[in-house]
Design an enzyme around this catalytic site. Structure first.
Site, PDB file in Angstrom:
ATOM      1  N   ASP A  32       0.859  -1.231   0.023  1.00 12.02           N
ATOM      2  CA  ASP A  32       0.113   0.136   0.043  1.00 12.02           C
ATOM      3  C   ASP A  32       0.888   1.150   0.050  1.00 12.02           C
ATOM      4  OD1 ASP A  32      -1.928  -1.648   0.222  1.00 12.02           O
ATOM      5  OD2 ASP A  32      -2.690  -0.996   2.129  1.00 12.02           O
ATOM      6  N   ASP A  36       0.656   4.474  -2.510  1.00 14.47           N
ATOM      7  CA  ASP A  36       0.230   5.845  -1.744  1.00 14.47           C
ATOM      8  C   ASP A  36       1.260   6.922  -2.374  1.00 14.47           C
ATOM      9  OD1 ASP A  36      -1.997   4.622  -0.478  1.00 14.47           O
ATOM     10  OD2 ASP A  36      -0.755   4.670   1.381  1.00 14.47           O
ATOM     11  N   LEU A  82     -36.647  -5.986 -12.662  1.00 13.75           N
ATOM     12  CA  LEU A  82     -36.738  -7.375 -12.928  1.00 13.75           C
ATOM     13  C   LEU A  82     -38.171  -7.820 -12.089  1.00 13.75           C
ATOM     14  CD1 LEU A  82     -33.309  -8.642 -11.519  1.00 13.75           C
ATOM     15  CD2 LEU A  82     -34.204  -8.716 -14.062  1.00 13.75           C
ATOM     16  N   LYS A 115     -28.305 -11.946  -6.483  1.00 10.75           N
ATOM     17  CA  LYS A 115     -28.965 -10.464  -6.748  1.00 10.75           C
ATOM     18  C   LYS A 115     -28.545  -9.658  -5.542  1.00 10.75           C
ATOM     19  CE  LYS A 115     -33.220  -7.976  -7.608  1.00 10.75           C
ATOM     20  NZ  LYS A 115     -33.047  -7.021  -6.620  1.00 10.75           N
ATOM     21  N   ARG A 136     -30.287   4.609 -11.795  1.00 13.16           N
ATOM     22  CA  ARG A 136     -31.346   4.131 -12.357  1.00 13.16           C
ATOM     23  C   ARG A 136     -32.520   5.064 -12.640  1.00 13.16           C
ATOM     24  NH1 ARG A 136     -35.611   0.297 -13.684  1.00 13.16           N
ATOM     25  NH2 ARG A 136     -36.701   0.972 -11.887  1.00 13.16           N
ATOM     26  N   CYS A 411     -31.354 -18.976  39.793  1.00 10.84           N
ATOM     27  CA  CYS A 411     -31.057 -19.621  41.391  1.00 10.84           C
ATOM     28  C   CYS A 411     -31.375 -18.550  42.282  1.00 10.84           C
ATOM     29  CB  CYS A 411     -29.458 -20.235  41.081  1.00 10.84           C
ATOM     30  SG  CYS A 411     -28.139 -18.692  41.042  1.00 10.84           S
TER      31      CYS A 411
HETATM   32  O1  JCF Z   1     -27.823  -7.781  -8.472  1.00  9.52           O
HETATM   33  C1  JCF Z   1     -28.790  -7.256  -8.949  1.00  9.52           C
HETATM   34  N1  JCF Z   1     -29.505  -6.357  -7.976  1.00  9.52           N
HETATM   35  C2  JCF Z   1     -29.256  -7.169 -10.317  1.00  9.52           C
HETATM   36  C3  JCF Z   1     -30.396  -6.257 -10.815  1.00  9.52           C
HETATM   37  C4  JCF Z   1     -28.576  -7.979 -11.060  1.00  9.52           C
HETATM   38  C5  JCF Z   1     -29.130  -8.128 -12.491  1.00  9.52           C
HETATM   39  O2  JCF Z   1     -28.417  -9.022 -13.448  1.00  9.52           O
HETATM   40  C6  JCF Z   1     -29.912  -7.159 -13.075  1.00  9.52           C
HETATM   41  C7  JCF Z   1     -30.685  -6.255 -12.117  1.00  9.52           C
HETATM   42  C8  JCF Z   1     -31.493  -5.489 -12.640  1.00  9.52           C
HETATM   43  C9  JCF Z   1     -31.935  -5.631 -14.129  1.00  9.52           C
HETATM   44  N2  JCF Z   1     -30.581  -7.249 -14.283  1.00  9.52           N
HETATM   45  C10 JCF Z   1     -31.432  -6.551 -14.885  1.00  9.52           C
HETATM   46  C11 JCF Z   1     -31.807  -6.413 -16.271  1.00  9.52           C
END
Ligand code: JCF
Length: 670
Positions: A32, A36, A82, A115, A136, A411
């Site tokens: 490190d 640095d 999703l 996810k 998003r 106790c």
């Molecule tokens: O890890 C996630 N939260 C995640 C969100 C993973 C994915 O492959 C995703 C998503 C949101 C939309 N794929 C899409 C199409």
């Protein structure tokens, strides 16, 4: 100036390279301090000659001037969400819809991934340079957060290698590791600042900072999971191949992602990842299945904002709301009182929970919890459910405070709570039936005397029936006494008797650990046995002699001497030995064993050895195996899903090896 220009470029390139090795590959090649030093040199150069500053300079990671507000950005390719599935049936229905639309009965090839519970972002690379990043938002309009995203170490400011499209939009999830989250909250707590409820909120809060210097100070990371707009360039025709390509360009991809054939395999993946969940270094709330073929994805298309070719299979919620009906205090082996919440039963993490730990009185005070409150219960993995926090707005009129009892609920002995400790204790010792029960359970447990079949319930029954009052009584139990217990057959009674008999043949470390001396865990017991050789030597040792032993500090030394000073403890040891407990004599080690100066930490799943096996092999050669990484660690052996220990090793510059390298060390080839 031309010299400086060349120097700055060289520094930028090297810093990009080391950044990638450290954060993306987890394999740093320089300490490190060196990193640095290079960073400081580049900062100095850029300060002197501001015209040398570039958009992709690693110095931009530290954050810049605060902004007044976020600009909005239009996503040319919408950022999809999703659809969710909560049951296997919903997953089967998803697969069936796909097979019908594609007019096939063949197995569909899916890519399975965890996810992440973070925040979706999009990154735009123009000619390989990160030029823009956004949230998003609603899927079509997001907020521009480029300065903030540049501070995330795992986001490349510049793509590696060649062959990337002129414009490449990469999508991913920004998250905070569990450990980073804990540390952030701990620091906030110390400064009496507001803490975040969970890593997701912490990640979101950190990304939505107008002052990117704040973002830079937060432990954020990214996993990329797809692409958006692509101009002037080609991408592979399978989702997994795209991810592999992104990875080659230096973008970070989750290592758990797998390609499978058929929906059954997706469900198996869900089970597998579900089991791993608690040990993953980041929070996930389910897994995602995506059709691998891009042609098939195109054929399937979207419905409103979600693709037909993907689904999120969610885990049952791990946090739920319920009412705190009351609090009882449980007494542990060392007399520690744990407040246990009695709850209105609630379904959380896949099971019905009616009890949860409140940890200790300090935690109750800190979280301001009262009986009658609506509380958040959390049950993650196999850990004991806990009360996370209260919803103050819902506090009813009749709520009342939780009080520490002055007498032991079991106790009746006095309870003491030193002001500088979080834990309150019953002073009853072995007069306290709760402590007796816990001491016997510990004595019989797997890593102690390993009495198979003598489970917690049976120990409790034996104590309740007054058949045993301390551990030595186990060795005078008769077949008749055992067989007469509730729900106990002849056969089980005999099995337990055999196991008790079997346990007489043990080792000194196991025996010392089984005694349940405070602060003497498995490792300390081994060290004590190794250094003192016999139990008599250990009993005779004073605090000073104990502290001579490496790793034995003043507190442990004190607990050990206090334990052996008690006549009833020494008497119990004599009785146990009289009942036939024995262990092999520990010989003077004929000088040093080959690995006697080394300390190992094992993390993650190794391909062939179990953790226990690896530990035994190492210890047989004189190495020490500990649970936590410190400056004293010689090697960290990392397998699959290594967790936070790996990160710690890298931060401390400790050498990380895999199972193959471990075998070489075990064979003396190092
Ligand atoms: O890890 C996630 N939260 C995640 C969100 C993973 C994915 O492959 C995703 C998503 C949101 C939309 N794929 C899409 C199409």
């Amino acid at each position: 100036m031309t010299n400086s220009k060349q120097r700055a470029e060289k520094l930028r390139n090297e810093l990009h390279e080391h950044n990638y090795r450290y954060y993306v590959l987890n394999q740093p090649t320089i300490p490190d301090s060196e990193y640095d030093r290079m960073m400081r040199e580049l900062q100095d150069l850029e300060e002197k000659y501001p015209e040398l500053k570039t958009e992709d300079s690693p110095t931009q990671r530290v954050g810049g001037e605060p902004e007044k507000s976020f600009k909005t950005i239009q996503h040319e390719v919408p950022m999809l969400s999703l659809n969710n599935a909560f049951t296997d049936d919903e997953v089967y229905a998803f697969n069936k819809r796909i097979q019908e639309r594609l007019s096939t009965e063949d197995n569909i090839e899916y890519v399975c991934e965890p996810k992440l519970d973070g925040l979706a972002v999009t990154l735009i690379y123009e000619s390989g340079i990160l030029t823009s990043a956004a949230t998003r938002g609603d899927g079509t309009t997001g907020e521009e957060i480029t300065a903030n995203v540049r501070t995330i170490s795992t986001v490349p400011l510049k793509l590696r290698g060649t062959g990337y499209p002129k414009l490449l939009e990469v999508r991913g999830e920004v998250y905070m590791t569990k450990k980073g989250f804990e540390e952030l909250n701990e620091a906030a707590r110390k400064k009496e600042e507001k803490v975040f409820v969970n890593p997701r909120n912490a990640a979101a809060g950190s990304l939505r900072q107008l002052d990117s210097k704040i973002t830079a100070s937060r432990p954020l990371a990214i996993f990329c999971y797809g692409i958006g707009k692509v101009e002037k360039g080609d991408m592979p025709q399978h989702h997994f191949k795209i991810l592999e390509q992104l990875s080659k360009w230096g973008l970070r991809i989750c290592p758990e992602i797998k390609v499978v054939s058929g929906i059954e395999k997706c469900l198996e993946y869900y089970e597998r990842v579900g089991k791993k969940r608690a040990n993953l270094p980041y929070e996930i709330d389910g897994v995602v299945y995506k059709v691998n073929s891009m042609t098939e994805q195109q054929e399937l298309g979207f419905i409103s904002k979600a693709p037909r070719w993907a689904i999120a299979h969610k885990f049952p919620a791990v946090e739920e709301l319920t009412t705190l009906n009351g609090v009882e205090f449980q007494v542990g082996r060392t007399g520690a009182l744990t407040p246990v919440a009695r709850l209105e039963p609630v379904f959380v993490g896949g099971v019905t929970v009616s009890n949860a730990t409140l940890h200790n009185m300090d935690e109750i005070k800190r979280k301001d919890i009262r009986i009658g409150d609506t509380v958040i219960i959390r049950r993650a993995g196999d850990v004991i459910p806990e009360v996370v926090s209260v919803i103050l707005e819902r506090r009813p009129k009749g709520s009342h405070a939780i009080k520490l009892p002055s007498k032991c609920p079991i106790c009746g002995s006095e309870i003491i709570k030193p002001d500088d400790e979080a834990v309150a204790r019953c002073t009853g010792g072995l007069f306290c039936e709760a402590q007796v029960k816990e001491a016997i359970k510990h004595f019989a447990s797997r890593k102690a005397m390993d009495i198979e079949g003598l489970g917690d319930k049976i120990v409790e029954l034996l104590v309740d029936e007054k058949l045993i009052a301390h551990v030595a009584d186990l060795y005078t139990l008769t077949h008749e006494q055992l067989a007469n217990l509730e729900r106990m057959g002849d056969k089980s009674a005999q099995n337990i008797l055999d196991a008790i008999n079997e346990s007489k043949k043990t080792t000194l470390p196991r025996f010392l650990y089984a005694l349940g001396i405070r602060e003497v865990g498995e490792t300390t017991a081994k060290i004590l046995a190794e250094n003192f050789k016999t139990i008599d030597n250990l009993i005779a040792a004073d605090e000073e002699q104990l502290q001579q032993v490496p790793d034995i500090g003043p507190i442990v030394a004190k607990h050990i001497t206090v334990f052996f000073r008690q006549p009833h403890n020494r008497e119990m040891i004599s009785k146990l030995i009289a009942h036939g407990i024995h262990w092999p004599v520990i010989k003077e080690s004929n000088t040093a064993k080959p690995l006697s100066n080394m300390t190992f930490v094992l993390t993650g799943t190794l391909p062939s050895l179990s953790r226990e096996e690896a530990k035994e092999k190492l210890e047989a050669l004189g190495a020490k195996v500990t649970d936590s990484v410190s400056k004293k660690t010689t090697y960290v052996v990392a397998g699959e899903s290594p967790g936070s220990k790996l990160e710690k090793a890298q931060n401390l510059g400790i050498k990380v090896i895999n199972e193959n390298e471990l075998h070489k060390i075990l064979e003396g080839k190092h």
